[in-house]
Design a protein around this motif. Structure first.
Motif, mmCIF file in Angstrom:
data_model
loop_
_atom_site.group_PDB
_atom_site.id
_atom_site.type_symbol
_atom_site.label_atom_id
_atom_site.label_comp_id
_atom_site.label_asym_id
_atom_site.label_seq_id
_atom_site.Cartn_x
_atom_site.Cartn_y
_atom_site.Cartn_z
ATOM 1 N N VAL A 65 -17.003 59.067 -10.035
ATOM 2 C CA VAL A 65 -16.946 57.453 -9.955
ATOM 3 C C VAL A 65 -17.263 57.148 -8.373
ATOM 4 C CG1 VAL A 65 -15.546 55.289 -10.241
ATOM 5 C CG2 VAL A 65 -15.670 57.228 -11.978
ATOM 6 N N THR A 66 -16.155 57.893 -7.409
ATOM 7 C CA THR A 66 -16.552 57.592 -6.051
ATOM 8 C C THR A 66 -17.685 58.119 -5.522
ATOM 9 O OG1 THR A 66 -15.095 59.513 -5.635
ATOM 10 C CG2 THR A 66 -13.819 57.393 -5.980
ATOM 11 N N TYR A 67 -18.375 58.907 -6.128
ATOM 12 C CA TYR A 67 -19.690 59.145 -5.639
ATOM 13 C C TYR A 67 -20.449 57.657 -5.342
ATOM 14 C CZ TYR A 67 -24.819 60.485 -5.748
ATOM 15 O OH TYR A 67 -25.997 60.786 -5.608
ATOM 16 N N TRP A 68 -20.322 56.892 -6.100
ATOM 17 C CA TRP A 68 -21.079 55.545 -5.897
ATOM 18 C C TRP A 68 -20.558 54.526 -4.846
ATOM 19 C CZ3 TRP A 68 -25.797 55.573 -8.089
ATOM 20 C CH2 TRP A 68 -25.865 56.451 -9.027
ATOM 21 N N GLU A 69 -21.429 54.210 -3.976
ATOM 22 C CA GLU A 69 -20.961 53.066 -2.898
ATOM 23 C C GLU A 69 -21.431 51.669 -3.497
ATOM 24 O OE1 GLU A 69 -22.272 54.284 0.851
ATOM 25 O OE2 GLU A 69 -20.855 56.103 0.761
ATOM 26 N N VAL A 70 -20.690 50.727 -3.299
ATOM 27 C CA VAL A 70 -21.045 49.381 -3.571
ATOM 28 C C VAL A 70 -21.525 48.669 -2.684
ATOM 29 C CG1 VAL A 70 -20.286 47.343 -4.880
ATOM 30 C CG2 VAL A 70 -19.380 49.438 -5.717
ATOM 31 N N ALA A 173 -14.893 51.744 -14.292
ATOM 32 C CA ALA A 173 -14.046 52.492 -13.191
ATOM 33 C C ALA A 173 -14.455 51.971 -12.031
ATOM 34 C CB ALA A 173 -14.123 54.054 -13.526
ATOM 35 N N ILE A 174 -15.636 51.844 -11.745
ATOM 36 C CA ILE A 174 -15.949 51.502 -10.011
ATOM 37 C C ILE A 174 -15.683 49.880 -10.142
ATOM 38 C CG2 ILE A 174 -18.126 50.784 -8.893
ATOM 39 C CD1 ILE A 174 -19.560 53.164 -10.429
ATOM 40 N N ALA A 175 -15.775 49.115 -11.229
ATOM 41 C CA ALA A 175 -15.290 47.484 -11.151
ATOM 42 C C ALA A 175 -13.704 47.603 -11.077
ATOM 43 C CB ALA A 175 -15.919 46.901 -12.250
ATOM 44 N N GLY A 176 -13.043 48.749 -11.558
ATOM 45 C CA GLY A 176 -11.488 48.664 -11.508
ATOM 46 C C GLY A 176 -11.171 47.812 -12.490
ATOM 47 N N ASP A 208 -12.683 35.758 -15.072
ATOM 48 C CA ASP A 208 -12.646 35.986 -13.643
ATOM 49 C C ASP A 208 -13.549 36.959 -13.052
ATOM 50 O OD1 ASP A 208 -10.875 33.847 -13.355
ATOM 51 O OD2 ASP A 208 -9.072 35.355 -13.267
ATOM 52 N N LEU A 209 -13.912 38.000 -13.751
ATOM 53 C CA LEU A 209 -14.643 39.280 -13.663
ATOM 54 C C LEU A 209 -16.164 38.777 -13.067
ATOM 55 C CD1 LEU A 209 -15.155 42.201 -13.284
ATOM 56 C CD2 LEU A 209 -15.729 42.440 -15.739
ATOM 57 N N ALA A 210 -16.601 37.720 -13.372
ATOM 58 C CA ALA A 210 -17.960 37.317 -13.248
ATOM 59 C C ALA A 210 -18.122 36.927 -11.864
ATOM 60 C CB ALA A 210 -18.032 35.800 -14.173
ATOM 61 N N ALA A 211 -17.169 36.401 -11.242
ATOM 62 C CA ALA A 211 -17.152 36.176 -9.785
ATOM 63 C C ALA A 211 -17.186 37.323 -8.860
ATOM 64 C CB ALA A 211 -15.731 35.394 -9.399
ATOM 65 N N ARG A 212 -16.997 38.606 -9.303
ATOM 66 C CA ARG A 212 -16.886 39.745 -8.828
ATOM 67 C C ARG A 212 -18.204 40.592 -9.046
ATOM 68 N NH1 ARG A 212 -12.028 42.861 -10.729
ATOM 69 N NH2 ARG A 212 -12.855 44.458 -9.504
ATOM 70 N N LEU A 213 -19.144 40.158 -9.800
ATOM 71 C CA LEU A 213 -20.293 40.616 -10.142
ATOM 72 C C LEU A 213 -21.493 40.061 -9.512
ATOM 73 C CD1 LEU A 213 -19.727 41.307 -13.907
ATOM 74 C CD2 LEU A 213 -19.179 43.024 -12.210
ATOM 75 N N PRO A 214 -22.690 40.768 -9.394
ATOM 76 C CA PRO A 214 -22.915 42.124 -9.734
ATOM 77 C C PRO A 214 -22.572 43.114 -8.761
ATOM 78 C CG PRO A 214 -25.028 41.025 -8.776
ATOM 79 C CD PRO A 214 -23.819 40.107 -8.827
ATOM 80 N N LEU A 215 -22.390 44.501 -9.367
ATOM 81 C CA LEU A 215 -22.052 45.464 -8.264
ATOM 82 C C LEU A 215 -23.336 46.154 -8.073
ATOM 83 C CD1 LEU A 215 -19.066 46.986 -10.473
ATOM 84 C CD2 LEU A 215 -18.905 45.442 -8.542
ATOM 85 N N PHE A 216 -23.798 46.149 -6.875
ATOM 86 C CA PHE A 216 -25.094 46.883 -6.440
ATOM 87 C C PHE A 216 -24.866 48.283 -5.987
ATOM 88 C CE2 PHE A 216 -25.645 42.304 -5.107
ATOM 89 C CZ PHE A 216 -26.707 42.173 -6.311
ATOM 90 N N LEU A 217 -25.100 49.156 -6.546
ATOM 91 C CA LEU A 217 -24.735 50.663 -6.536
ATOM 92 C C LEU A 217 -25.720 51.200 -5.657
ATOM 93 C CD1 LEU A 217 -23.513 51.429 -10.180
ATOM 94 C CD2 LEU A 217 -22.277 50.592 -8.188
#
Length: 218
Positions: A65-70, A173-176, A208-217
């Motif tokens: 999971v932590t391999y990915w950087e956002v 998991a990346i999003a928490g 509320d999750l919508a405001a934190r998206l998208p996640l660019f990996l």
């Protein structure tokens, strides 16, 4: 590791079955044609081979999971490697040759993954992971790019259900946090990584999750 092999084999099989004209269609990666995406997969396969042949003595610094950087912003295509991939892909005048290179290097990467000790520590991108975690991270890579491949090719089979489910778990998991069950695994991945905008109903379900998206990996 079995899921790595299953996801990778499904993606390679999808590419192998494409007629030549489909390589000139757009992919789900902004600014990339299908041929550009497939060329990127050849580079990915090389990275797998290089990483599995790069043992490390240090303790792991990342996991699957932590391999990915956002990143805060989507890729622009200005990255030197991204620009190189487009030029490399354009150099393939015959699509069967591009297919051959993916099958050749991709098959070798698949064999190397099958032979790897999951506990082996390997180095990549300045980090250390176990081979098992590294290959698990690539399930997300293969699944997202399989979705990219079929974005404008509705008759081509998409990624395996098991890969979609595991990739969703990793993205959560990346999003928490978990994505609402109202979103299918595929939709959670597409919306969560910015491959498409959420519908009104999806945005409402995300809350509320919508405001934190998208996640660019990356």
């Amino acid at each position: 590791m079995d899921l790595f092999s299953h996801s990778w084999a499904a993606l390679r099989a999808a590419v192998a079955g494409l007629p030549d004209e489909d390589f000139a269609r757009p992919s789900g990666c902004a600014g990339w044609l299908v041929r550009d995406l497939v060329c990127h997969l050849v580079i990915d396969a090389q990275d797998v081979l290089i990483t599995l042949a790069t043992p490390a003595d240090a303790e792991p610094t990342r996991d699957a999971v932590t391999y990915w950087e956002v990143a805060a912003t989507p890729p622009t295509g200005d990255d030197p490697l991204d620009a190189l991939i487009v030029r490399l892909a354009a150099a393939y005048q015959e699509m069967p040759l591009l297919k051959f290179h993916l099958d050749d290097v991709g098959s070798a990467a698949g064999r190397a993954a099958g032979l790897a000790d999951p506990g082996l520590r390997v180095g990549t991108r300045g980090q250390v992971l176990t081979a098992g975690d590294y290959l698990a991270a690539y399930v997300l890579e293969w699944t997202l790019h399989h979705l990219d491949l079929v974005t404008h090719l509705p008759d081509v089979a998409g990624p395996p259900a098991e890969g979609l489910a595991r990739s969703r778990e990793m993205l959560e998991a990346i999003a928490g946090t978990a994505f609402p069950r109202a979103l299918s695994d595929e939709d959670a991945l597409l919306v969560g990584t910015g491959r498409r905008a959420p519908t009104g109903a999806e945005r409402a379900a995300l809350g509320d999750l919508a405001a934190r998206l998208p996640l660019f990996l990356g």
